[in-house]
Design a protein around this motif. Structure first.
Motif, PDB file in Angstrom:
ATOM      1  N   LEU A  70      41.102  82.256   2.555  1.00 16.27           N
ATOM      2  CA  LEU A  70      40.600  83.525   1.629  1.00 16.27           C
ATOM      3  C   LEU A  70      39.647  83.276   1.871  1.00 16.27           C
ATOM      4  N   ALA A  71      38.977  81.878   1.975  1.00 17.40           N
ATOM      5  CA  ALA A  71      37.519  81.777   1.485  1.00 17.40           C
ATOM      6  C   ALA A  71      36.467  80.805   3.170  1.00 17.40           C
ATOM      7  N   THR A  72      35.733  80.752   3.457  1.00 19.49           N
ATOM      8  CA  THR A  72      35.345  79.284   4.532  1.00 19.49           C
ATOM      9  C   THR A  72      34.040  79.713   5.233  1.00 19.49           C
ATOM     10  N   SER A  73      33.690  78.225   5.440  1.00 18.94           N
ATOM     11  CA  SER A  73      32.261  78.661   6.305  1.00 18.94           C
ATOM     12  C   SER A  73      32.127  78.441   7.459  1.00 18.94           C
ATOM     13  N   ILE A  74      31.277  79.483   8.045  1.00 18.33           N
ATOM     14  CA  ILE A  74      31.909  80.038   9.540  1.00 18.33           C
ATOM     15  C   ILE A  74      30.471  79.733  10.417  1.00 18.33           C
ATOM     16  N   PRO A  75      30.929  78.828  11.460  1.00 17.17           N
ATOM     17  CA  PRO A  75      28.908  78.350  11.561  1.00 17.17           C
ATOM     18  C   PRO A  75      29.283  79.133  12.537  1.00 17.17           C
ATOM     19  N   LYS A  76      27.222  79.756  12.151  1.00 15.43           N
ATOM     20  CA  LYS A  76      25.905  80.823  12.719  1.00 15.43           C
ATOM     21  C   LYS A  76      24.955  79.971  13.453  1.00 15.43           C
ATOM     22  N   TYR A  77      24.163  80.366  14.719  1.00 22.14           N
ATOM     23  CA  TYR A  77      24.121  79.672  15.869  1.00 22.14           C
ATOM     24  C   TYR A  77      23.063  80.075  16.199  1.00 22.14           C
ATOM     25  N   THR A  78      21.589  79.614  15.562  1.00 20.92           N
ATOM     26  CA  THR A  78      20.295  80.498  16.117  1.00 20.92           C
ATOM     27  C   THR A  78      19.766  80.038  17.172  1.00 20.92           C
ATOM     28  N   ILE A  79      19.805  80.315  17.930  1.00 21.59           N
ATOM     29  CA  ILE A  79      19.192  79.672  19.659  1.00 21.59           C
ATOM     30  C   ILE A  79      16.921  79.795  19.441  1.00 21.59           C
ATOM     31  N   TYR A  80      16.797  79.025  20.333  1.00 24.60           N
ATOM     32  CA  TYR A  80      15.544  78.629  21.226  1.00 24.60           C
ATOM     33  C   TYR A  80      15.685  78.567  21.811  1.00 24.60           C
ATOM     34  N   PHE A  81      14.311  78.236  23.219  1.00 25.32           N
ATOM     35  CA  PHE A  81      14.434  77.845  24.617  1.00 25.32           C
ATOM     36  C   PHE A  81      12.666  77.073  24.475  1.00 25.32           C
ATOM     37  N   ASP A  82      13.287  76.429  25.482  1.00 23.00           N
ATOM     38  CA  ASP A  82      11.544  75.101  25.570  1.00 23.00           C
ATOM     39  C   ASP A  82      11.217  75.367  26.936  1.00 23.00           C
ATOM     40  N   PRO A  83      10.759  76.333  27.355  1.00 21.56           N
ATOM     41  CA  PRO A  83      10.535  76.548  28.432  1.00 21.56           C
ATOM     42  C   PRO A  83      10.243  76.159  29.777  1.00 21.56           C
ATOM     43  N   PHE A  84       9.087  74.636  28.472  1.00 22.77           N
ATOM     44  CA  PHE A  84       8.657  73.771  29.337  1.00 22.77           C
ATOM     45  C   PHE A  84       9.000  72.470  29.518  1.00 22.77           C
ATOM     46  N   PRO A  86      12.690  72.075  31.515  1.00 17.02           N
ATOM     47  CA  PRO A  86      13.119  72.230  32.586  1.00 17.02           C
ATOM     48  C   PRO A  86      12.070  72.147  33.710  1.00 17.02           C
ATOM     49  N   SER A  87      12.707  71.465  34.842  1.00 18.11           N
ATOM     50  CA  SER A  87      11.390  70.870  36.031  1.00 18.11           C
ATOM     51  C   SER A  87      11.332  71.781  36.495  1.00 18.11           C
ATOM     52  N   ASN A  88      10.053  71.983  37.369  1.00 20.98           N
ATOM     53  CA  ASN A  88       9.778  72.963  38.609  1.00 20.98           C
ATOM     54  C   ASN A  88      11.033  73.642  38.924  1.00 20.98           C
ATOM     55  N   GLU A  89      11.817  73.018  39.531  1.00 21.64           N
ATOM     56  CA  GLU A  89      12.579  73.272  40.268  1.00 21.64           C
ATOM     57  C   GLU A  89      13.638  74.737  39.776  1.00 21.64           C
ATOM     58  N   HIS A  90      14.723  73.785  38.641  1.00 22.07           N
ATOM     59  CA  HIS A  90      14.733  74.363  37.997  1.00 22.07           C
ATOM     60  C   HIS A  90      15.037  75.440  37.285  1.00 22.07           C
ATOM     61  N   PHE A  91      13.651  75.530  36.757  1.00 25.12           N
ATOM     62  CA  PHE A  91      12.639  76.692  35.926  1.00 25.12           C
ATOM     63  C   PHE A  91      13.327  77.823  36.511  1.00 25.12           C
ATOM     64  N   GLU A  92      11.963  77.456  38.670  1.00 25.75           N
ATOM     65  CA  GLU A  92      12.570  78.721  39.233  1.00 25.75           C
ATOM     66  C   GLU A  92      13.976  79.266  39.765  1.00 25.75           C
ATOM     67  N   ALA A  93      14.562  78.358  39.654  1.00 24.30           N
ATOM     68  CA  ALA A  93      15.795  79.033  39.975  1.00 24.30           C
ATOM     69  C   ALA A  93      16.741  79.157  39.356  1.00 24.30           C
ATOM     70  N   ASN A  94      16.527  79.091  38.081  1.00 19.11           N
ATOM     71  CA  ASN A  94      17.407  79.845  36.911  1.00 19.11           C
ATOM     72  C   ASN A  94      16.346  80.460  35.876  1.00 19.11           C
ATOM     73  N   MET A 148      20.156  78.278  33.333  1.00 22.74           N
ATOM     74  CA  MET A 148      19.394  77.236  32.784  1.00 22.74           C
ATOM     75  C   MET A 148      20.304  76.759  31.647  1.00 22.74           C
ATOM     76  N   PHE A 149      20.836  77.597  30.441  1.00 21.08           N
ATOM     77  CA  PHE A 149      21.125  77.132  29.567  1.00 21.08           C
ATOM     78  C   PHE A 149      22.255  75.956  29.968  1.00 21.08           C
ATOM     79  N   ASN A 150      23.393  76.301  31.179  1.00 21.47           N
ATOM     80  CA  ASN A 150      24.198  75.818  31.375  1.00 21.47           C
ATOM     81  C   ASN A 150      24.135  74.243  31.807  1.00 21.47           C
ATOM     82  N   LEU A 151      22.744  74.092  32.276  1.00 21.01           N
ATOM     83  CA  LEU A 151      22.574  72.434  32.317  1.00 21.01           C
ATOM     84  C   LEU A 151      22.702  71.341  31.334  1.00 21.01           C
TER      85      LEU A 151
END
Length: 670
Positions: A70-84, A86-94, A148-151
């Motif tokens: 009848l009533a529950t607390s549902i998790p909600k997710y706000t997503i941010y990205f830190d582009p600095f 990842p390494s250069n290799e990971h950033f350019e690849a993804n 990228m996010f899967n890293l």
């Protein structure tokens, strides 16, 4: 020449000594900062960049008696990205793959726009880019799989901010009784209904984690673990039966819509236990639609009209002031008390009739004459009897805001020459629908008055914390002889009285109609602020060995269609009884949710045994009922969160993965 050189040497020495003095002063100051005040300044620096953050505990769930959420607390997710991050290799690849995925998923920017914004932010060392707000768990898990996010948080730069949002999966089902939780602008909470009454149990203990400041008002957790894990609140198991609630809600709604009424309420109570199996409170909004805004059943105290005649009859019979066979003259449907008229709906009267027949016909002249003749010399005896029925004091239920009842007392303010006869047919008194139902339920329960109960159990997942037993308010309200007589009369109201339109040979009912004039001091007009009618019906079913009692009250029905209790409220009562006992009678009669079925219990034990043999590997719980899955997983040391209700549709931890102690698993239910 020599003199000039000497002066210049002096100046150089002075400057040198000055520099030495400044350096020495700086050295002293640095030493003081480093050694004497170092801890203070380090603490201050940390307070500007690092802080402890509260992790809100999950508020407990509220369930119906059959396990529906009848009533529950549902998790909600706000997503941010830190582009600095990842390494250069990971950033350019993804970066191209991430941009493509976000563009297809969010549909708010092109892939090129995403990629350009990420590269620009990385070049400017921007650490916090907003991606999406309040995603569901399913959408969050999908986004975690993007390139990228899967890293992970550090290699991939994905930052998650989780909040819990209170949701009510059943919509308007008992909405006003379940209540709500609303966060105000000042950070405080407003709570109503069960959410308010049991907020201490529903509220868990907050945890704590350390976070680091990334930019203005934006903070990121340091490390993957918490310093103190939050402890979720207890779950509340209500007495509400979703099946009966759905019947009651729609039966009331249909009546309100047809009669264009202002508002109404219906309550269904289990006779023996006092458990409220259904409660609906519907009021018409400015748009003409009916919603749950006020708990009329609990808070609205008003003159009940003819349903109160039950109390008068019980007093007369128990005090042996009259008998069901005692004859009264209805006098062409009008009697006078101190110059004030009491009239019957049949303006010609009913002739000379018995007290029982007068009750069946809801004759005002009969019941007022009976009470006045019996108690005019000692009205306190009558009011004392009403007090013994629980009137003039609150029921003391768990829900807050219970309406104040009122019974005038001899010698006190509000008592008059006409108080006694007017009380006899439900005027000059004030009670709530729930109080009226409690009296009718006591008659159905062979004289035992039980307290209305909205909550059955407090539970910590699968562990019972507290069980609410039936509370007896009055073990015997009147004598057995008086009960036997009034039960027969209540049954005849439906068979041959004002409720005869409700009669059905398929199932028996007993009760009393009520048609009360409301706000009669406001004049004869029937518009806003003027006199209007409240139509009601209170009773129980089946008439023999009752299982449920019920009251229906409808305020301000369209008088052009009808305003009598037997026409407006009675059919709601009949519809509820009919649906419960004729749609699936065998199911409703034999159902016992507290008694486990042997084949289901054996199947569960077999499954659990196989899970234990698998050791530390994650089992597959898809397809299992939520409570079974929770029991299995928590016995394996997991912390379980659920989204939705029903059976397990998906699980967040892959089957076969190694289980870690206190690992969190989220189950998506359907």
């Amino acid at each position: 020449m020599g003199l000039t050189s000497k002066n210049e040497d002096v100046k150089i020495y002075i400057v040198f000594l000055g520099l030495v003095a400044v350096c020495f002063a700086i050295f002293i100051k640095l030493s003081l900062v480093q050694f004497k005040d170092g801890d203070k300044w380090r603490e201050k620096a940390d307070s500007l960049t690092v802080k402890d953050e509260k992790i809100a505990a999950n508020r407990g769930n509220i369930y119906s008696s059959d396990g529906s959420l009848l009533a529950t607390s549902i998790p909600k997710y706000t997503i941010y990205f830190d582009p600095f991050s990842p390494s250069n290799e990971h950033f350019e690849a993804n970066v191209k793959g991430l941009s493509d995925s976000l563009s297809r998923f969010l549909k708010n920017k092109s892939s090129g726009e995403y990629e350009a914004s990420f590269r620009k932010a990385r070049a400017h060392k921007k650490r916090y880019m907003h991606i999406a707000t309040k995603l569901s768990y399913t959408d969050y898990m999908r986004m975690r799989s993007f390139p990228m996010f899967n890293l992970g948080k550090y290699k991939g730069g994905m930052i998650i901010d989780q909040v819990n949002v209170r949701e009510y999966p059943m919509g308007m089902i008992a909405n006003r009784t379940i209540g709500y939780e609303r966060k105000n602008d000042d950070g405080t909470f407003t709570r109503k209904g069960i959410e308010a009454a049991f907020t201490e149990k529903l509220t868990g203990k907050d945890g704590r984690r350390t976070v680091q400041k990334m930019s203005k008002n934006l903070w990121k957790a340091i490390g993957d673990g918490n310093e103190i894990d939050p402890v979720d609140g207890y779950d509340i198991i209500t007495t509400i039966d979703v099946y009966i609630q759905d019947i009651a809600h729609h039966a009331l709604l249909n009546s309100l819509e047809y009669y264009e009424a202002d508002h109404g309420t219906v309550i269904v109570m289990e006779t023996e236990t006092g458990q409220i199996k259904a409660i609906s409170n519907l009021g018409r909004g400015t748009d003409g639609k009916y919603t749950e805004t006020v708990n009329y059943a609990v808070t609205e105290s008003h003159e009940p009209g003819s349903t109160f005649k039950l109390a008068s009859m019980l007093a007369l019979l128990d005090d042996k002031k009259a008998d069901t066979a005692t004859i009264y003259d209805t006098k062409q449907g009008v009697v006078l008390f101190s110059g004030k008229r009491v009239v019957d709906s049949n303006r010609r009267g009913y002739g000379k009739v018995s007290l029982a027949r007068g009750f069946e016909l809801s004759s005002n002249t009969v019941i007022t004459q009976a009470v006045n003749e019996a108690y005019k010399d000692n009205p306190k005896q009558f009011t004392d009897k009403l007090m013994s029925f629980g009137f003039n004091k609150p029921l003391g239920i768990d829900l807050k805001g219970e309406g104040r009842s009122y019974i005038p007392l001899p010698g006190q303010k509000g008592w008059s020459k006409i108080a006694l006869p007017w009380m006899a047919f439900g005027y000059g008194v004030s009670v709530t629908p729930l109080q009226t139902l409690t009296l009718y339920n006591a008659v159905a329960n062979n004289g035992k008055m039980v307290k209305p109960q909205f909550v059955r159990e407090i539970r910590d997942v699968n562990h019972t914390v507290k069980v609410f037993e039936t509370e007896v308010m009055n073990p015997q309200i009147v004598s057995t002889d008086a009960l036997r007589k009034i039960q027969a009369v209540l049954k005849n109201v439906v068979v041959k009285g004002t409720g005869k339109k409700l009669y059905s040979p398929d199932f028996s009912m007993a009760g009393k109609t009520g048609t009360a004039q409301m706000n009669y001091g406001g004049g004869k007009t029937h518009g806003e602020g003027g006199m209007y009618y409240a139509s009601s019906f209170a009773g129980y079913f089946p008439a023999e060995n009752p299982k449920y009692s019920c009251i229906v009250v409808v305020h301000r029905p369209n008088r052009a269609k009808s305003y009598y209790g037997g026409d407006v409220a009675g059919p709601v009562f009949k519809r509820i009884a009919q649906k419960i006992f004729t749609d699936v009678p065998s199911l409703r009669e034999i159902k016992n949710i507290n008694k486990p079925l042997k084949n289901i219990e054996a199947e569960y034990n077999k499954y659990y045994a196989s899970v234990k043999q698998s050791g530390s590997q994650m089992p597959d719980v898809k397809g299992l009922p939520a409570m079974d899955a929770i029991a299995i997983l928590e016995n394996l040391g997991l912390k379980v969160k659920t989204v939705g209700f029903g059976k397990v549709k998906n699980q967040s931890v892959v089957v076969g993965n190694t289980i870690q102690k206190n690992q969190i698993i989220t189950l998506e239910l359907s």
